[in-house]
Design an enzyme around this catalytic site. Sequence first.
Site, PDB file in Angstrom:
ATOM      1  N   GLU A  36      88.725  84.673 -18.529  1.00  0.00           N
ATOM      2  CA  GLU A  36      88.565  84.035 -17.221  1.00  0.00           C
ATOM      3  C   GLU A  36      88.983  82.573 -17.317  1.00  0.00           C
ATOM      4  OE1 GLU A  36      88.546  83.041 -13.894  1.00  0.00           O
ATOM      5  OE2 GLU A  36      87.472  84.960 -13.797  1.00  0.00           O
ATOM      6  N   GLY A  42      82.970  85.068 -11.580  1.00  0.00           N
ATOM      7  CA  GLY A  42      82.662  85.682 -10.303  1.00  0.00           C
ATOM      8  C   GLY A  42      83.827  85.840  -9.358  1.00  0.00           C
ATOM      9  N   GLY A  43      84.968  85.232  -9.664  1.00  0.00           N
ATOM     10  CA  GLY A  43      86.140  85.403  -8.826  1.00  0.00           C
ATOM     11  C   GLY A  43      85.978  84.836  -7.434  1.00  0.00           C
ATOM     12  N   CYS A  53      84.970  86.223  -4.538  1.00  0.00           N
ATOM     13  CA  CYS A  53      83.778  86.579  -3.761  1.00  0.00           C
ATOM     14  C   CYS A  53      82.626  85.618  -4.004  1.00  0.00           C
ATOM     15  CB  CYS A  53      83.347  88.009  -4.088  1.00  0.00           C
ATOM     16  SG  CYS A  53      81.877  88.553  -3.188  1.00  0.00           S
ATOM     17  N   HIS A  91      64.169 104.045  19.119  1.00  0.00           N
ATOM     18  CA  HIS A  91      64.166 103.114  20.244  1.00  0.00           C
ATOM     19  C   HIS A  91      63.224 101.956  19.923  1.00  0.00           C
ATOM     20  CE1 HIS A  91      64.139 101.729  24.418  1.00  0.00           C
ATOM     21  NE2 HIS A  91      62.816 101.608  24.296  1.00  0.00           N
TER      22      HIS A  91
END
Length: 462
Positions: free
Chosen positions: A35, A40-41, A43, A446
């Site tokens: 990396e 985490g790139g 995103c 509902h």
Amino acid sequence: MTADRYDAIVVGTSQGGRFLPVELARAGGRVALVERGPLGGVCVNRGCTPTKTMVASARLAHQARRGEEYGVGTGPVSVDLAAVRERKRSMVAGARQNYAGRLDQDGLELIKGEARFTAPKTLDVALTGGGRRQLTAPVVVVDAGTRPRPLEIDGAEDVPVLDSTSVMELGELPEHLIVLGGGFIAVEFGQMFRRFGSEVTLVQRAPRLMTAEDEDVTDEATAILRDEGITVLTSATPVRVEQAGGGPLRLAVSLPDGERRLEGSHLLAAVGRVPNTEALTPEEAGIGLDDRGFIEVDEHLETGVPGVYAMGDITGGPAFTHSSYDDYRVLRARLVEHRRASTRGRLVPHAVFMDPQLGRVGLTEREARAQGRDIRVARLPMSAVVRALETGETRGFMKVVVDRDSGRILGCAVPGSEGGEIMTMIQVAMLGGLTHTAMADAILTHPLFAEGLTTLFEMFDD
């Protein structure tokens, strides 16, 4: 330099790359994870986590201004953009820390640096701390992602141009933000900064926003943005930009009726993204690229070089975090479980995090008609949904496309409150093969927004 040998090398740490190397190591392999930036790139660092955190702040400001509609006094609303930025940074830091914790796995080595191919399964890594390493493995997976496309108009190199990363680092609110683009990123940031208090103008080359969507969907989204005070210019081509002596930015735009000049304090380019392939030198490995520079893969995510795979946005497929995660599923099956899985025929949904949300999955009405399908279309305004009336969230509608003969659901679009969640219910129905009659006959709670689905599936246009 002698190459260090591994069983697998993964380049990049986005949504797919965060899980696959761990699973490969757990299966007994010696794995290198390379990396060059924060873990985490896109995103975690520049996409989902930071932007949706800031969208939440913008929505709260918007709701506070609507307090009187609900009988609630709030007083003047102000936004401290520096504080919004710090909240965003804190969320990103937490996500990175969580990510780093997942990498604590025997057999997995994290290598910080930038990788480039020197042969089909050999990489040279320029280490972040200095020096170089050569790595080789029988399996290489590229998950290097994309970056914002630079603005290419006259004068762009001489003025400050924000992108989707740098705009989130502003500490003071723009007086007038001009946004170039009309896709998801442009729409989300445009509405966000309008709600923070900026004047906002969207400049879109195409005749409408978010051109992948049906016209009624984009018309609704455009109306929502305009109702909030955003200027939306379509069929508008940016020609040149200039800024004299620290004054306002001046943007010349070509419109069907002639040229128009816009003045703004800040310029955001949201004109697409490009793959991070150049630095990888894929040609040295014999890896094929398409005409846009994305890595070409088959339905099993394998490149033309056996044993070399690619996943996530760099393949040019749907540029969503959940698509990248599904790529991980495909590669986990192939490389860990030793069975074949495919990307063919997968049902990929998406959501635009404007407010109200736009959720969509499957075929649009336009796509279904272009394929010559015999369809029925149902549409229900959110103003006909009890929950929407009770909450004051009546903008938008639900729309579904159904095969006439089988009654199977082909797709849906929900530009409306909780649109992404409602769309996901329809997606699950599609995965289960439910017909429109099954949905119409269902007993739904509902008063939820999703209760409107029973009515929707009775509202066909023929």
